[in-house]
Scaffold this motif. Structure first.
Motif, PDB file in Angstrom:
ATOM      1  N   LEU A 158      32.415 -30.217  66.016  1.00 24.42           N
ATOM      2  CA  LEU A 158      33.083 -29.308  65.138  1.00 24.42           C
ATOM      3  C   LEU A 158      34.454 -28.892  65.359  1.00 24.42           C
ATOM      4  O   LEU A 158      34.655 -28.140  66.649  1.00 24.42           O
ATOM      5  CB  LEU A 158      32.097 -27.997  65.491  1.00 24.42           C
ATOM      6  N   THR A 159      35.440 -29.074  64.502  1.00 19.28           N
ATOM      7  CA  THR A 159      36.783 -28.910  64.762  1.00 19.28           C
ATOM      8  C   THR A 159      37.398 -27.710  63.832  1.00 19.28           C
ATOM      9  O   THR A 159      37.007 -27.470  62.684  1.00 19.28           O
ATOM     10  CB  THR A 159      37.674 -30.211  64.359  1.00 19.28           C
ATOM     11  N   VAL A 189      25.990 -21.799  63.963  1.00 18.02           N
ATOM     12  CA  VAL A 189      26.050 -22.844  63.417  1.00 18.02           C
ATOM     13  C   VAL A 189      24.582 -22.888  62.588  1.00 18.02           C
ATOM     14  O   VAL A 189      23.641 -22.908  63.763  1.00 18.02           O
ATOM     15  CB  VAL A 189      26.633 -24.089  63.883  1.00 18.02           C
ATOM     16  N   VAL A 190      24.268 -23.312  61.700  1.00 14.74           N
ATOM     17  CA  VAL A 190      23.116 -23.647  60.930  1.00 14.74           C
ATOM     18  C   VAL A 190      23.328 -25.142  60.484  1.00 14.74           C
ATOM     19  O   VAL A 190      24.072 -25.137  59.736  1.00 14.74           O
ATOM     20  CB  VAL A 190      22.676 -22.925  59.973  1.00 14.74           C
ATOM     21  N   TYR A 191      22.572 -26.032  61.062  1.00 12.26           N
ATOM     22  CA  TYR A 191      22.591 -27.272  60.688  1.00 12.26           C
ATOM     23  C   TYR A 191      21.492 -28.313  60.839  1.00 12.26           C
ATOM     24  O   TYR A 191      20.627 -27.992  61.538  1.00 12.26           O
ATOM     25  CB  TYR A 191      24.094 -28.038  61.602  1.00 12.26           C
ATOM     26  N   ASP A 233      38.470 -23.891  57.049  1.00 10.75           N
ATOM     27  CA  ASP A 233      38.364 -23.239  58.470  1.00 10.75           C
ATOM     28  C   ASP A 233      37.912 -24.366  59.610  1.00 10.75           C
ATOM     29  O   ASP A 233      38.202 -24.253  60.671  1.00 10.75           O
ATOM     30  CB  ASP A 233      37.518 -21.996  58.576  1.00 10.75           C
ATOM     31  N   TYR A 234      37.039 -25.179  59.020  1.00  8.86           N
ATOM     32  CA  TYR A 234      36.431 -26.038  60.077  1.00  8.86           C
ATOM     33  C   TYR A 234      36.041 -27.432  59.249  1.00  8.86           C
ATOM     34  O   TYR A 234      35.950 -27.586  58.202  1.00  8.86           O
ATOM     35  CB  TYR A 234      35.373 -25.629  60.588  1.00  8.86           C
ATOM     36  N   ARG A 235      35.909 -28.451  60.118  1.00  2.85           N
ATOM     37  CA  ARG A 235      35.240 -29.616  59.718  1.00  2.85           C
ATOM     38  C   ARG A 235      34.290 -30.078  60.727  1.00  2.85           C
ATOM     39  O   ARG A 235      34.280 -29.708  61.747  1.00  2.85           O
ATOM     40  CB  ARG A 235      36.272 -30.827  59.217  1.00  2.85           C
ATOM     41  N   LEU A 262      28.606 -29.857  69.036  1.00  2.00           N
ATOM     42  CA  LEU A 262      27.201 -29.140  68.620  1.00  2.00           C
ATOM     43  C   LEU A 262      26.281 -29.972  69.608  1.00  2.00           C
ATOM     44  O   LEU A 262      26.477 -31.222  69.951  1.00  2.00           O
ATOM     45  CB  LEU A 262      26.834 -29.614  67.326  1.00  2.00           C
ATOM     46  N   PRO A 263      25.344 -29.578  70.279  1.00  2.00           N
ATOM     47  CA  PRO A 263      24.367 -30.011  71.069  1.00  2.00           C
ATOM     48  C   PRO A 263      23.512 -31.228  70.517  1.00  2.00           C
ATOM     49  O   PRO A 263      23.040 -31.910  71.406  1.00  2.00           O
ATOM     50  CB  PRO A 263      23.641 -28.941  71.324  1.00  2.00           C
ATOM     51  N   GLU A 264      23.278 -31.418  69.147  1.00  2.00           N
ATOM     52  CA  GLU A 264      22.313 -32.479  68.779  1.00  2.00           C
ATOM     53  C   GLU A 264      23.137 -33.259  67.858  1.00  2.00           C
ATOM     54  O   GLU A 264      23.842 -33.013  67.141  1.00  2.00           O
ATOM     55  CB  GLU A 264      21.275 -31.876  68.136  1.00  2.00           C
ATOM     56  N   MET A 265      22.726 -34.698  67.838  1.00  2.00           N
ATOM     57  CA  MET A 265      23.575 -35.451  66.864  1.00  2.00           C
ATOM     58  C   MET A 265      22.248 -36.560  66.423  1.00  2.00           C
ATOM     59  O   MET A 265      21.415 -36.901  67.088  1.00  2.00           O
ATOM     60  CB  MET A 265      24.597 -36.125  67.701  1.00  2.00           C
TER      61      MET A 265
END
Length: 182
Positions: free
Chosen positions: A96-97, A111-113, A87-89, A64-67
């Motif tokens: 994002l795995t 993705v909404v985060y 499906d993911y973690r 993901l581009p932001e952290m």
């Protein structure tokens, strides 16, 4: 954007000045924030409900581009809503795995985060004050050299405080993302 990372009063104390032009100080702080965000290619401030459209890469992870990632609301793969844990973690570092194989190549992954810091880290604030302080005390023209005979003028952007020093870049490195995430 969130509230400023520093106040004019904090800049005055940082520069050890008896008084400060609050408007100019606020402007220099905002410019320093912009410089830091640009160098890090990160927002830094907390953002809720950010939507990002990524593309599958044939690997099991997408960055993901932001952290830092504080929460994931949804992940869809080519329009299909995925289930977290099945499906993911995702981790706070924005990795994002895909748990069931890989992210299909050239497939839309939306993705909404939520991401960023509720309170700006102390070192980021300190660098902001340093950059703003340089910009405040140095003239905006940043005259580096001037000659009288045959008139020669040289301007130096590094002297305005608009650039981060190598030391400041090293201090901020942990808050930047690598090229793979972009």
């Amino acid at each position: 954007m969130a509230s400023p990372w520093a106040t004019p009063e904090e800049l005055r104390l940082h520069l050890k000045l008896p008084t400060i032009d609050a408007d100019q100080a606020a402007r220099k702080i905002a410019e320093a924030e912009t410089t830091i965000r640009g160098a890090l290619e990160q927002v830094i401030d907390a953002v809720v409900g950010d939507e990002v459209a990524l593309v599958g890469n044939g690997r099991s992870i997408i960055n993901l581009p932001e952290m830092p990632v504080t929460s994931v609301t949804s992940v869809t793969e080519d329009g299909t809503l995925l289930v977290k844990g099945t499906d993911y973690r995702v981790n706070r570092h924005g990795i994002l795995t895909r748990l069931c194989g890989c992210w299909p190549i050239d497939v839309d992954v939306d993705v909404v985060y939520d991401h960023g810091y509720a309170e700006v880290p102390a070192i980021v604030k300190q660098v902001c004050l340093q950059v703003a302080g340089r910009g405040y005390v140095r003239t905006s023209t940043a005259l580096a050299a001037e000659s009288l005979g045959d008139r020669s003028v040289t301007y130096d952007k590094d002297r305005t405080g608009e650039n981060l020093s190598d030391y400041e870049r090293r201090l901020l490195a942990r808050y930047a993302r690598g090229n793979e995430s972009r």
